[in-house]
Write a protein that holds these residues in place. Structure first.
Motif, PDB file in Angstrom:
ATOM      1  N   ASN A 113      51.982  45.029  29.878  1.00 62.20           N
ATOM      2  CA  ASN A 113      51.810  45.780  31.024  1.00 62.20           C
ATOM      3  C   ASN A 113      50.602  45.365  31.993  1.00 62.20           C
ATOM      4  O   ASN A 113      50.699  45.467  32.988  1.00 62.20           O
ATOM      5  N   ALA A 114      49.598  44.732  31.105  1.00 61.36           N
ATOM      6  CA  ALA A 114      48.526  44.379  31.997  1.00 61.36           C
ATOM      7  C   ALA A 114      48.841  43.112  32.648  1.00 61.36           C
ATOM      8  O   ALA A 114      48.243  42.892  33.848  1.00 61.36           O
ATOM      9  N   ILE A 115      49.588  42.303  32.116  1.00 54.94           N
ATOM     10  CA  ILE A 115      50.117  41.089  32.692  1.00 54.94           C
ATOM     11  C   ILE A 115      50.988  41.303  33.792  1.00 54.94           C
ATOM     12  O   ILE A 115      50.849  40.704  35.001  1.00 54.94           O
ATOM     13  N   LYS A 116      51.955  42.144  33.720  1.00 54.53           N
ATOM     14  CA  LYS A 116      53.313  42.557  34.448  1.00 54.53           C
ATOM     15  C   LYS A 116      52.514  42.981  35.938  1.00 54.53           C
ATOM     16  O   LYS A 116      53.114  42.561  37.026  1.00 54.53           O
ATOM     17  N   SER A 171      41.817  40.895  29.707  1.00 53.02           N
ATOM     18  CA  SER A 171      41.067  40.617  28.492  1.00 53.02           C
ATOM     19  C   SER A 171      41.441  41.758  27.218  1.00 53.02           C
ATOM     20  O   SER A 171      41.460  42.661  27.710  1.00 53.02           O
ATOM     21  N   LEU A 172      41.475  41.121  26.198  1.00 54.77           N
ATOM     22  CA  LEU A 172      41.812  41.866  24.885  1.00 54.77           C
ATOM     23  C   LEU A 172      40.532  41.808  23.896  1.00 54.77           C
ATOM     24  O   LEU A 172      40.078  40.479  23.514  1.00 54.77           O
ATOM     25  N   GLY A 173      39.736  42.907  23.752  1.00 58.26           N
ATOM     26  CA  GLY A 173      38.757  42.658  22.904  1.00 58.26           C
ATOM     27  C   GLY A 173      38.475  43.960  22.116  1.00 58.26           C
ATOM     28  O   GLY A 173      39.018  44.904  22.053  1.00 58.26           O
ATOM     29  N   ILE A 231      41.945  45.101  29.352  1.00 61.49           N
ATOM     30  CA  ILE A 231      41.228  45.515  30.840  1.00 61.49           C
ATOM     31  C   ILE A 231      42.026  44.576  31.485  1.00 61.49           C
ATOM     32  O   ILE A 231      41.970  43.350  31.298  1.00 61.49           O
ATOM     33  N   ASP A 232      42.635  44.972  32.699  1.00 56.66           N
ATOM     34  CA  ASP A 232      43.107  44.120  33.857  1.00 56.66           C
ATOM     35  C   ASP A 232      42.642  44.068  35.152  1.00 56.66           C
ATOM     36  O   ASP A 232      41.835  45.394  35.354  1.00 56.66           O
ATOM     37  N   GLU A 233      42.971  43.545  36.111  1.00 55.61           N
ATOM     38  CA  GLU A 233      42.532  43.785  37.514  1.00 55.61           C
ATOM     39  C   GLU A 233      43.412  43.631  38.225  1.00 55.61           C
ATOM     40  O   GLU A 233      43.708  43.070  39.517  1.00 55.61           O
ATOM     41  N   THR A 241      43.130  48.502  35.605  1.00 55.16           N
ATOM     42  CA  THR A 241      43.102  49.334  34.395  1.00 55.16           C
ATOM     43  C   THR A 241      42.480  49.044  33.086  1.00 55.16           C
ATOM     44  O   THR A 241      42.484  47.960  32.695  1.00 55.16           O
ATOM     45  N   CYS A 242      41.941  50.087  32.823  1.00 56.15           N
ATOM     46  CA  CYS A 242      41.109  50.058  31.289  1.00 56.15           C
ATOM     47  C   CYS A 242      41.949  50.802  30.317  1.00 56.15           C
ATOM     48  O   CYS A 242      41.925  52.033  30.573  1.00 56.15           O
TER      49      CYS A 242
END
Length: 472
Positions: free
Chosen positions: A374-377, A386-388, A402-404, A461-462
């Protein structure tokens, strides 16, 4: 049979049984107390009369005689409820007896007292004919020194009137107890019936409910804390069922819509193929369109199948997985997709790579993969995903994706997790069926994790997952 009885009857039976036990104990105690009191009163009277009679016996020559002179002595001698007899200890002959009872009764009393009285000065209850007499014997001496005479005085009191009184008291007590028990049973039944009236009405309405009205609200005024708890619980259940029914309705509508689009496209393509002869290249293009739509149908059916499996899969409470391994696998799987879209995918692991979290590796693969997908899409080229992971305390681990990307509004964020829900921007892009986050939420519930989403349109989104670590 007991389980089939109504609640008001059960409670009434229990209350009546308790009341009957209390009344029975009280009846037995009262009867015993009255009997002991009356018998003790008779014993005291017997001792008193014996002392008086003994004092009226005088020695005359070689005989002992009862001094009948005087009003009181004559009254004792002729009292029908008192009998006394004097016997010489030396010759065991009857020297005199009172004249109160009838001759026949005196004979019976005399014989019974000779046979039944053993211990001296110990009152004994004797049965003479149809009556009970309380009797005792006393040994004493009379006469001047050197000419002392020893005799035995037997005295009996008619105890039958006292025993009849005791029987009457017991009879009256039994009638009173029975009356109290009947009143208690009737009042208990009435009070319990009134108290459980709401429950019976509630049960009858539940029994008569049939679809589609089985979620209609029950309107009852609670008369107790238990009824309020029951009605509130039913209201909460009714609202939950209505929510599930609404979700089912939306699910069917959305599933029909999602299935209708590719099916319509396939039908249209096949109609085009069958309408007129075409070139091989046209057939190939049409077949590619059909294949693309069938792949959409395949993705949709697999997504629905995964969702159904998650809803019925067991909770792996005793299984744990290394978090670092699962995060590396998920990042490696989506690194190529992110690179192709021009997105930087970063990974931040815990310092302790041995930290274990509940669940299987398959569950974590689906969970992290859906979040990264979902974050990449929904991120643009040149942005970062980022995955942390971080340790909040000794017991809790926090995982964040977290994505932008395009982000979501507050209303859209609140609806995440509903099957087939997609934000408006996602729906326009047509890249999702709205099943991925539903998968994540189901898995998080199975693992006992808390899944929260914060987002802002155009700001990214986070997604935060908080879960208790497994301590070996």
């Amino acid at each position: 049979m007991w389980r089939d009885l109504a609640l008001n009857i059960k409670l009434s039976i229990v209350l009546v049984a308790v009341q009957a036990s209390v009344l029975l104990v009280g009846f037995l105690w009262l009867g015993h107390w009255v009997e002991n009191s009356r018998l003790e009163e008779l014993r005291h009277r017997l001792d008193t009369q014996s002392d008086v009679i003994e004092s009226l016996i005088q020695s005359q020559g070689d005989r002992l005689l009862y001094q009948r002179n005087g009003e009181f002595a004559a009254e004792l001698d002729h009292d029908q409820n008192i009998y006394f007899a004097l016997r010489s200890s030396a010759r065991s002959e009857l020297q005199f007896e009172s004249e109160g009872p009838t001759p026949a009764l005196r004979n019976k009393l005399n014989g019974t007292m000779v046979r039944g009285l053993d211990a001296e000065e110990k009152p004994t209850l004797l049965v003479v004919g149809y009556e009970h007499w309380l009797a005792q014997k006393i040994s004493f001496e009379r006469g001047p020194p050197g000419a002392t005479q020893t005799a035995t005085l037997s005295v009996a009191l008619n105890a039958q009137p006292a025993l009849d009184g005791i029987t009457e008291v017991r009879r009256l007590s039994a009638f009173a107890a029975l009356g109290i028990l009947v009143l208690t049973a009737a009042s208990s039944f009435i009070v319990v019936s009134i108290s459980t009236r709401n429950l019976r009405g509630f049960a009858r309405q539940l029994r008569d409910l049939k679809p589609p009205a089985f979620t209609r609200p029950m309107l009852f005024a609670p008369h107790s804390a238990e009824e309020k708890l029951l009605f509130d619980s039913y209201g909460q259940m009714e609202r939950s069922v209505q929510g599930l029914l609404e979700s089912q309705r939306l699910f069917i509508a959305n599933a029909s819509h999602e299935l209708k689009t590719p099916i319509a496209a396939v039908i249209a393509a096949l109609e085009v193929i069958l309408a007129n002869p075409r070139s091989a290249e046209d057939y190939a293009d049409t077949c590619r369109d059909v294949l693309a739509e069938m792949q959409v149908l395949k993705r949709l059916s697999l997504g629905l199948l995964d969702l159904a499996l998650l809803d019925h899969s067991p909770v792996f409470a005793t299984t744990s997985t290394a978090l670092a391994y699962s995060m590396r696998q998920a990042a490696a799987r989506w690194q190529k997709t992110a690179h192709e879209r021009g997105i930087r995918l970063s990974l931040t692991l815990l310092e302790n790579h041995d930290v274990q979290v509940p669940g299987t590796s398959e569950q974590w693969e689906v969970l992290l993969s859906n979040l990264l997908d979902n974050a990449i899409k929904y991120s643009e080229s040149g942005t970062e995903v980022s995955l942390g992971a971080a340790v909040l305390d000794d017991q809790t681990v926090r995982i964040r994706v977290i994505d932008e990307g395009i982000g979501m509004s507050l209303t859209e964020t609140e609806q995440l997790g509903n099957v087939f829900f997609r934000a408006d921007t996602a729906r326009v892009q047509g890249q999702s069926f709205g099943l991925g986050f539903a998968h994540c939420q189901r898995i998080a519930e199975q693992l006992g994790a808390a899944l929260t989403v914060t987002s802002q349109q155009g700001m990214g989104t986070c997604v935060t997952l908080s879960i208790r670590r497994v301590i070996p």
